[in-house]
Design a protein around this motif. Structure first.
Motif, PDB file in Angstrom:
ATOM      1  N   LYS A 121     109.016   7.575  -9.147  1.00  0.00           N
ATOM      2  CA  LYS A 121     108.793   6.300  -8.451  1.00  0.00           C
ATOM      3  C   LYS A 121     108.753   6.516  -6.941  1.00  0.00           C
ATOM      4  O   LYS A 121     107.929   5.933  -6.228  1.00  0.00           O
ATOM      5  CB  LYS A 121     109.894   5.311  -8.834  1.00  0.00           C
ATOM      6  N   ALA A 122     109.669   7.389  -6.466  1.00  0.00           N
ATOM      7  CA  ALA A 122     109.680   7.681  -5.026  1.00  0.00           C
ATOM      8  C   ALA A 122     108.435   8.441  -4.609  1.00  0.00           C
ATOM      9  O   ALA A 122     107.919   8.245  -3.498  1.00  0.00           O
ATOM     10  CB  ALA A 122     110.938   8.477  -4.683  1.00  0.00           C
TER      11      ALA A 122
ATOM     12  N   SER B 139     102.778  16.088  -3.356  1.00  0.00           N
ATOM     13  CA  SER B 139     103.211  15.125  -4.373  1.00  0.00           C
ATOM     14  C   SER B 139     102.328  15.218  -5.612  1.00  0.00           C
ATOM     15  O   SER B 139     102.812  15.128  -6.749  1.00  0.00           O
ATOM     16  CB  SER B 139     103.196  13.705  -3.799  1.00  0.00           C
TER      17      SER B 139
ATOM     18  N   SER C 117     112.800  10.408   8.104  1.00  0.00           N
ATOM     19  CA  SER C 117     111.522   9.907   7.614  1.00  0.00           C
ATOM     20  C   SER C 117     110.822   8.990   8.602  1.00  0.00           C
ATOM     21  O   SER C 117     109.605   8.784   8.511  1.00  0.00           O
ATOM     22  CB  SER C 117     111.741   9.156   6.288  1.00  0.00           C
TER      23      SER C 117
ATOM     24  N   THR D  41     103.720   8.076  -2.196  1.00  0.00           N
ATOM     25  CA  THR D  41     103.081   8.991  -1.233  1.00  0.00           C
ATOM     26  C   THR D  41     101.577   9.046  -1.408  1.00  0.00           C
ATOM     27  O   THR D  41     100.895   9.765  -0.689  1.00  0.00           O
ATOM     28  CB  THR D  41     103.644  10.407  -1.428  1.00  0.00           C
TER      29      THR D  41
ATOM     30  N   PRO E 248     117.285  10.534  -5.902  1.00  0.00           N
ATOM     31  CA  PRO E 248     115.811  10.431  -5.879  1.00  0.00           C
ATOM     32  C   PRO E 248     115.241  10.370  -4.475  1.00  0.00           C
ATOM     33  O   PRO E 248     114.258  11.037  -4.151  1.00  0.00           O
ATOM     34  CB  PRO E 248     115.543   9.144  -6.659  1.00  0.00           C
ATOM     35  N   GLN E 249     115.865   9.524  -3.627  1.00  0.00           N
ATOM     36  CA  GLN E 249     115.355   9.400  -2.263  1.00  0.00           C
ATOM     37  C   GLN E 249     115.504  10.709  -1.486  1.00  0.00           C
ATOM     38  O   GLN E 249     114.595  11.106  -0.735  1.00  0.00           O
ATOM     39  CB  GLN E 249     116.102   8.268  -1.527  1.00  0.00           C
TER      40      GLN E 249
ATOM     41  N   ALA F  54     112.801  13.282  -2.838  1.00  0.00           N
ATOM     42  CA  ALA F  54     111.438  12.984  -2.419  1.00  0.00           C
ATOM     43  C   ALA F  54     111.265  13.200  -0.922  1.00  0.00           C
ATOM     44  O   ALA F  54     110.277  13.786  -0.463  1.00  0.00           O
ATOM     45  CB  ALA F  54     111.086  11.540  -2.799  1.00  0.00           C
TER      46      ALA F  54
END
Length: 1674
Positions: free
Chosen positions: A1358-1359, A1375, A1204, A1363, A1254-1255, A1258
């Motif tokens: 939430k993640a 997203s 990322s 964006t 989640p991370q 996303a």
């Protein structure tokens, strides 16, 4: 409509007649006719004026207008006045005679107008016609034809003019030179004569009864003279035929003396025409009329001309009739009509001519003559009555003809004779016999003698017509009853009439029933003086025998049984009641089956039961003996039908069994043995069955007779009967022996059990054993069958279990010899099967076999079956049942042997015999061995009885033998192996004390695994083996584990690589599952592994050893992330096949993968180089890092950060002039993505993936979005191409695919395999990889996540919220698409995420990207699906957002507006009415322009939204909105014909919703009825009905609807341009009279006139149709 408008309307339509399209022309003519129905006078005047004004109009168009005039005149001739009629007459006359040349269509149409007017105004028409029919001047061709047609259409009006017409016409005849003119005169004379004859026939109804035939005689004769003497000689064939057609009716009008005078020339002249014309029907018809005329005046000339007439007519009737030529058929009818006339005049001379013709051998002559004979028998019955004997005697030679056509003709003659009493005369019986003979012809092989030019009739035509004739004569001709009864009974028994049994029986049943009705208690058959009638015994035998094949011969079984039922009192007086009950039951049984479904064995048994009951009821030994004698007598009759003869043998056995006379029984048995045809197999079987059935009641006599036959001279002589031909004589002896052996077998089966045991060894086995040394296969088979039958009979005896069979060892040894003598690699005879079945029954008898004898028996049987080669392709399938039966016999034998030692040791012995076959390198042998093993284990389990808890000591050895076979190359072997494991585990549970009906959940899973083993994918097989190993590990006792492992280690060297790898999988699973009990055994296990590595160099053994060691040493692992990321891409996968299992201690991922995902993880080809020479094992090491969860979490975190942090791509231009820069992936994020995939692919990374789920999700979703369309760096592209060209199966490095693969791995590892599979099935993964489908792919992914991973959504959202401010537009799109789709799921509401998700999406509404704004609207609309109950609360916000979307001005393509329309359609039903009312009008006005958008999507969405607006305000529609509804009505009706089906469907919906708001129940009902989805729509009918109600209930809308419709006259869509005039026409059609002034006719006519010039023919057709509807204004 004023007169001027009517004229203009006609003018427009008449101008359109010249259209080039035939359909338009037809419609224009139809419109003119429709207008003519309303305004006939104006129509005729308009047509007349148009034709006069357009002198140069081409004839085809003039023809169409004249046809319109004809139609109008024909329908309204009664409404026309004299002036109009006169004008039409003058016009038609002018058109008809305008040109002298023949223009047939044009002049014919004009002539038809004159004929139509002439039906009422005959005087006016005749006045005009006579003006053009002047003496001395040849008239126009169509003037003559018109006069001819008028004489037919108006007989009473025309005939009075004929005298003057003929006076004028006859002098013209000699001046007529053209053949066409002469033909017209001939036609006129024919029609004049026909109409005159009709007039004279109905003189009492004629207007002038004074008209007489004499008035026409002179002119007719003058015309006749010219026609016959001059014109008939013409070379033109059409003229000659026209003359001939005229001469026929003219002959009736000639004076009698003139006719008599002309006949000598007339008849030969006509007969001569037969040679000149191929189509002779007109000659024959005219000749028939002339003959009738001559006969009516008693002409004597016929006698003189009779011979020539008969010869010519006979030649015509002998022409073969072709069904496809109606002219030839008609000619024959006319010729036969001539024969009728001659038969009535000169019957003697006619027969004298005809009957000798029957003696000729020419097919056509004989067939034609027979047709004439049949015809005159029917049509001149009175004249032929006295000639009956003469005609009958002349039929002798035709009865002998074998030609099918002649036979058909003869049958037809006989049918005619039957109706007229001929068959009651002497010689009639020969006719009946002939019919029966033809009924007996086989349907598939009727003899035919066909000439070179004759056509063959249908193969069964003679038989079919004969069957039909026999039945009809029997049932419909009352006088034939005494002729046919009882004569037809004589044909029942003779064999040559077998094929006729069904029709015979049906006719006899009908005749007998009629006689029974006449005298209920009298016997039907009187034998006094009838020596030729069959006896009751003969009829019973015959009918019962043929009933055994009930469906042959058109169902002769049922027919025979019905005849037996009718004759029951004549068969025997006491059978009446019993047969009246039994035979209907038999017939009912037949009715319940077909030829394919009926069991012959069951049917024969029912018939034999019927016979036994009959014999028991009769209970008369004399009668029974006489019946058995007749049965034996009829046996030779069935030599050609083996099945029926076999059944007759059974009947003989049954009858002898019922006889009480032992002498008769033995005599008949001896005769059967002496006369049997031993060469026929069916006869041997039948004879054996006969002896068996007889032995049921006469066991001692049957055995004694067999013994006597063996010792008799007859048997001994059989060896010397054919001593000249030694081979044949030996064969004959063997056949006799085979029959005797079979007799003993059947005797043993049928003999009473209490008598059998005392005689089986002394009388049966003793005689059988004398033939054991034979080499003849057929005799060996009979021996095996008979031993089997006798052994089975002993076993079924109540004392069979204790019976000591002293010959048992000898019999078993002999059966083994038979099996060994068979070829080991092929299966051609059932000897093996029968021998093994015999052994099966023998081993269950006492004494028991010794151990060695049992082992030899098993060995011989296994070798006799297992080594048989499988059937090659192309071999007939009849041997497959033999193989299956043989295998089943082997199973029965082995289970019978196992039954005598039901212990683990006994089971082990059986498996040891099968073990070499289980490990055989030949697949078919393994399949059979595993099948037998499974069968034995199932039997052992089913019959397991344990009195005390004892160990199943050899469980581990057996499991080690069978479990690796779960991965055998053959699916059947794999499934049988699982069945063996299943049975073994339940055996262990049984030995542990569980009840037999106990079901273990873990073991039951094996059944599901077994069903999935048909899949050929290796990875699936091995994961199934893993599952099997898990189940084994759960249920295996600890003390059996080491023996199982040692057996499996031995299996590592199996030559079948699949089984070796399966052993590896099972070993590793057991080590993982049961390592806690192997601590002390680890040294031994490692030692075994080392020895295996030394023994074999196979890659799979290396893999197995390494994997096993890694599992045992699970605590050793390490990884370094930075150094691995420095490895060159692509990560090396050459060792993945060897080390994949190292990092995967649990079940492989592939057990949970769909096919697409599995392909991503499938390792490449193995590398067989030594470990030191192999390249780096990067992929394996990445996976190894995932073994420990804590470390895996740290690794994944580092990879996320690396992926990322750096930019995902760099932009560069490959060419200076390229339109857009290329995006090239950067290496660090790409490497991190690939590494993340490898880590996530390891099963042990599951906890770490879940922790960072989640991370990971996303980041990978955004990584996928920003790599769509991104290219690899050039150096990696080269590597990719090199890898592809070398054929290495490596995973693609393409950036987007790598990211998708990593995302799939994370989902799988996170437990969301359902998401992966759902996406695969929906094609979502492929969509994600493409620019065009990426957005849809994200949407499908979000849907799948909401459906299968709902609880994980909060943290994922939430993640993704973060964006919103991404600098990459594509990431914001992805997203937003994901979040928008989540709103379509109720999971968002359940997790209380709705508010935050709405706020986030609303915040994105001002995004600079139109795609984001569009997706926001889609997401807001999705609330209607996911949380419909929340729409009311957020209604104002949602409506405001949608209205904003409709008004979005920054989107040049209006896609945001389209999304807003679709969204509003979904939300309208759910928002508050008050909120909706405020925007209703605005929305309706805003979407109206989209109704006619060029884009289908906009039309469909706007129209459907309009429907939802109507639905939302049903019952509460404000006037302002009602205006919008009314304004949209016409567009909606027209767009029902939209070329795009979605638009048409939207219009259906919208109209259904509009209906209630129009406050017209009839319209609403019509819309609901006709516009349902999926229902076909007849648009014209629907539009007509709709317009009718619109004009009735809303007449004020006429102007608006018409103006809207006129607007669509210029539509760009052809279908709508065609629909618009339809709407206009129906509106005008149904408008009330007082509203007609609202219609601007000037504008309407101008528009329709313009449409008539439209390039599309369909539009012009509808325009013309609408013009026709304007008749309402006329």
């Amino acid at each position: 409509m004023s007169e001027a408008y009517v004229k203009r309307l006609f003018a427009i339509l008449l101008d359109a007649v010249t259209d080039k399209d035939p359909q338009v022309q037809e419609q224009v003519c139809g419109a003119l006719c429709a207008l003519g129905e309303s305004q006939p006078v104006e129509a005729l005047r308009a047509c007349e004026e148009h034709l006069r004004l357009h002198e140069k109009l081409a004839p085809p168009y003039r023809t169409m207008i004249l046809r319109v005039m004809e139609t109008v005149v024909s329908s309204h001739v009664g409404e026309l006045d004299e002036d109009v009629a006169r004008a039409s007459i003058l016009l038609a006359s002018s058109e008809m005679t305008r040109v002298k040349e023949l223009v047939c269509d044009w002049q014919q149409a004009a002539s038809n107008v004159l004929v139509a007017v002439g039906k009422r105004f005959i005087s006016s028409v005749m006045e005009e016609m006579l003006s053009k029919f002047q003496p001395g001047v040849l008239p126009h061709h169509f003037v003559v034809q018109t006069l001819a047609n008028l004489s037919v259409s108006n007989v009473f009006g025309m005939v009075p003019f004929l005298t003057s017409i003929l006076n004028t016409m006859v002098p013209m005849l000699s001046a007529a030179k053209p053949d066409s003119m002469r033909g017209a005169f001939c036609c006129a004379l024919q029609r004049f004569s026909e109409s005159t004859l009709e007039y004279l026939a109905d003189l009492d109804q004629a207007p002038d009864p004074t008209v007489r035939k004499d008035a026409f005689a002179t002119d007719i004769f003058s015309a006749y003279d010219i026609l016959f003497h001059h014109w008939l000689q013409s070379r033109e064939a059409k003229l000659r035929l026209a003359v001939v057609e005229a001469l026929g009716p003219m002959s009736h009008l000639l004076p009698s003396e003139k006719l008599e005078e002309q006949l000598p020339k007339l008849l030969p002249g006509l007969l001569g025409l037969y040679k000149k014309h191929a189509e002779t029907v007109h000659v024959s018809k005219s000749l028939g009329q002339i003959l009738e005329a001559a006969a009516s005046v008693g002409s004597r000339t016929l006698d003189v001309q009779l011979d020539s007439l008969l010869a010519a007519l006979h030649a015509q009737v002998c022409v073969p009739v072709e069904s496809s030529s109606p002219l030839v058929v008609s000619n024959q009818k006319e010729v036969l009509r001539c024969f009728t006339v001659l038969a009535c005049c000169s019957p003697d001379r006619l027969l004298a001519f005809l009957l000798p013709k029957l003696d000729t051998s020419n097919e056509r002559t004989r067939v034609g003559t027979l047709q004439v004979v049949r015809h005159v028998i029917n049509s001149a019955a009175a004249q032929m009555e006295v000639k009956q004997p003469f005609i009958l005697s002349s039929m002798k030679l035709p009865l002998l003809d074998t030609n099918s056509k002649v036979k058909r003709a003869v049958v037809q003659v006989i049918s005619a004779m039957a109706h007229h009493g001929y068959l009651e005369q002497p010689g009639g019986e020969a006719m009946i016999e002939y019919i029966v003979q033809q009924c007996a012809l086989p349907p598939e092989a009727e003899p035919q003698k066909l000439g070179a030019d004759s056509e063959a009739p249908a193969a069964d035509s003679v038989r079919a017509i004969s069957v039909s004739t026999l039945y009809l004569v029997s049932t419909t001709v009352d006088r034939m009853g005494d002729v046919l009864w009882p004569y037809l009974l004589e044909f029942l028994v003779p064999v040559r009439f077998t094929g006729a049994l069904t029709p015979l029986c049906r006719s006899l049943v009908h005749l007998a029933q009629k006689r029974q009705e006449a005298g209920a208690h009298a016997l039907l058959i009187q034998y006094n003086g009838n020596a030729t009638l069959p006896s009751p015994y003969a009829m019973t035998t015959r009918l019962l025998a043929v009933s055994s094949s009930p469906y042959l011969g058109d169902g002769r079984g049922a027919a025979s049984l019905r005849l037996l039922s009718v004759l029951r009192r004549d068969i025997h007086p006491v059978l009446g009641q019993r047969w009246a009950t039994a035979i209907p039951l038999l017939l009912e049984h037949l009715d319940g089956y077909t030829e394919e479904t009926l069991s012959r064995k069951e049917w024969e048994e029912k018939l034999l039961t019927f016979l036994r009951d009959t014999l028991a009821v009769v209970s008369d030994n004399t009668w029974i003996c006489q019946l058995s004698l007749e049965m034996c007598k009829q046996l030779p009759n069935y030599n050609g039908t083996p099945l029926e003869k076999n059944f007759l043998y059974k009947c003989i056995g049954t009858t002898l069994g019922a006889a009480s006379s032992k002498e008769v029984v033995r005599k008949h048995l001896q005769e059967l043995l002496e006369t049997a045809r031993y060469q026929e197999e069916s006869e041997r079987e039948g004879l054996a069955c006969c002896f068996g059935i007889c032995a049921t009641s006469h066991l001692d006599d049957t055995l004694a007779q067999l013994e006597d036959f063996v010792k008799s001279d007859v048997f001994r002589k059989s060896a010397g009967i054919f001593n000249i031909f030694k081979d044949r004589s030996e064969n004959e002896v063997e056949k006799v022996k085979s029959t005797l052996i079979l007799c003993y077998g059947h005797v043993a089966v049928r003999a009473p059990r209490e008598l059998l045991l005392a005689r089986v060894e002394s009388d049966i086995f003793r005689n059988m054993s004398q033939c054991f040394s034979t080499k003849d296969p057929a005799l060996r088979l009979c021996l095996a069958r008979s031993v089997c039958m006798a052994s089975q009979a002993i076993c079924s005896s109540s004392r069979g279990s204790s019976f000591q069979l002293l010959r048992k060892p000898e019999l078993v040894a002999q059966m083994m010899e038979f099996i060994k003598a068979e070829p080991p690699d092929s299966l051609r005879t059932p000897i093996r099967k029968k021998a093994m079945l015999a052994c099966t029954y023998l081993v269950s008898l006492e004494p028991a076999l010794e151990g060695q004898a049992q082992a030899d028996l098993i060995h011989s049987c296994l070798h006799g079956v297992m080594a048989v080669l499988p059937e090659p392709e192309g071999v007939d399938g009849h041997q497959e049942p033999l193989y299956l039966d043989t295998v089943q016999a082997l199973k029965d034998l082995l289970t019978s042997l196992l039954q005598r030692n039901m212990t683990p040791q006994g089971l082990q012995v059986m498996v040891e015999h099968l073990s070499p076959w289980i490990k055989s390198p030949r697949g078919h042998e393994r399949v059979r061995a595993l099948g037998l093993s499974a069968c034995l284990l199932q039997y052992f389990l089913k019959h397991l009885h344990i009195s005390a808890l004892v160990p199943f000591h050899n469980l581990g050895l057996l499991l080690g033998l069978f479990s690796p076979r779960c991965a055998d190359l053959r699916p059947a072997t794999r499934q049988e192996a699982v069945s063996c494991v299943y049975s073994l585990l339940y055996l262990q549970l049984g030995y542990e004390g569980f009840s037999r009906d106990y079901r273990d959940d873990a073991v039951e899973q094996l059944l599901a695994l077994r069903d999935g083993l048909g899949h050929p994918e290796p990875s699936i097989l091995f994961h199934t083996c893993h599952s099997v190993a898990q189940i084994i590990g759960k249920r295996l006792p600890p003390d059996q584990l080491i023996s199982l492992l040692l057996t499996l280690f031995e299996g590592l060297g199996d030559p079948d690589k699949n089984c070796s790898r399966a052993a590896t999988v099972i070993i590793n699973c057991l080590l993982k599952e049961r390592a806690n009990v192997l601590l002390e055994k680890v040294p031994e296990i490692v030692s075994v592994l080392r020895s295996k590595l030394q023994e074999t160099r196979g890659e799979h053994v290396l893999q197995a050893a390494q994997h096993s060691v890694y599992v045992l040493a699970a605590r050793h692992h390490a990884s370094v992330v930075s150094s691995l990321l420095g490895s060159p891409l692509p990560f090396d996968r050459s060792c993945l096949s060897a080390f994949a299992a190292v990092a995967s201690p649990g079940p492989s991922l592939s057990a949970f993968l769909c096919p697409r995902s599995l392909a991503l993880l499938t390792p490449g080809p193995p590398d067989y180089r030594p470990l030191g020479q192999r390249k780096g094992h990067t992929c394996t090491l990445w996976r190894a890092l995932a073994v420990e969860p804590g470390l895996a979490t740290q690794v994944l975190g580092l990879l996320l950060e690396k992926m990322s942090r750096d930019v995902p791509f760099k932009e560069s231009r490959a060419f200076l002039l390229s339109s857009a820069p290329d995006r090239v992936a950067t290496l660090p994020p790409l490497a991190a993505t690939c590494a993340l995939y490898e880590v996530a692919s390891a099963p042990s990374s599951g906890p770490a993936v879940l922790e960072l789920y989640p991370q990971l999700f996303a980041a990978l979703l955004l990584r996928v979005s920003c790599t769509v369309g991104v290219q690899l760096p050039r150096n990696l592209q080269a590597k990719e191409r090199k890898s592809a060209s070398s054929g290495l199966a490596s995973r693609s490095l393409e950036p987007c695919s790598s990211a998708v693969d990593a995302l799939q791995a994370v989902l799988l590892r996170g437990g969301n395999d359902d998401v992966v599979q759902h996406m695969e099935l929906e094609g979502g993964w492929q969509l994600l990889r493409t620019l065009a489908g990426h957005e849809e792919g994200v949407t499908r992914l979000a849907s799948a996540m909401a459906k299968f991973a709902g609880p994980r959504l909060p943290l994922m959202m939430k993640a993704l919220f973060a964006t919103q401010s991404s600098v990459y537009e594509i990431q914001r799109v992805s997203s937003t698409a994901f979040l928008a789709e989540l709103l379509s799921s109720n999971m968002v509401n359940d997790l209380m995420l709705l508010e935050s998700l709405l706020d986030n999406l609303l915040a994105r509404q001002k995004d600079t990207c139109a795609r984001v704004r569009r997706l926001v609207l889609r997401g807001l609309a999705n609330i209607a699906s996911g949380s419909p109950d929340k729409v009311r609360a957020h209604g104002p916000q949602l409506l405001t957002a949608m209205i904003g979307g409709l008004d979005d001005g920054d989107d040049p393509h209006s896609l945001v507006a389209l999304e807003a329309m679709v969204g509003l359609a979904r939300l309208l039903d759910l928002v508050e009415a008050w909120d909706l009312r405020a925007v209703l009008l605005h929305v309706a006005i805003r979407i109206r322009p989209f109704f006619d958008s060029e884009k289908m999507e906009f039309r469909s969405a706007s129209i459907r939204l309009f429907g939802h607006l109507n639905k939302a305000c049903q019952g509460d529609c404000e006037d302002v909105f009602l205006e919008q509804v009314v304004g949209g009505l016409a567009p909606l009706l027209l767009h029902l014909q939209d070329p795009q089906p979605p638009v048409a469907a939207a219009c259906r919906f919208a109209l259904r919703m509009c209906g209630p708001n129009l406050e017209c129940e009839e319209l609403a009902a019509i819309f609901q009825k006709h516009l349902q989805e999926g229902r076909g729509l007849h648009f014209g009918e629907f539009l007509n009905t709709t317009c009718k109600h619109l004009m009735h209930h809303f007449p004020d809308l006429l102007g608006r609807l018409l103006s809207t419709s006129l607007f669509y006259f210029k539509s760009s869509w052809e279908d709508i341009r065609a629909a618009a005039p339809m709407l206009t026409g129906f509106l005008v059609l149904h408008v009330e009279a007082e509203r007609r002034p609202q219609v601007d006719l000037e504008q309407l006519l101008a528009a329709l006139q313009l449409l008539l010039k439209d390039p599309a023919p369909a539009v012009r057709v509808k325009a013309a149709e609408t013009l026709g509807r304007l008749v309402k204004f006329a």
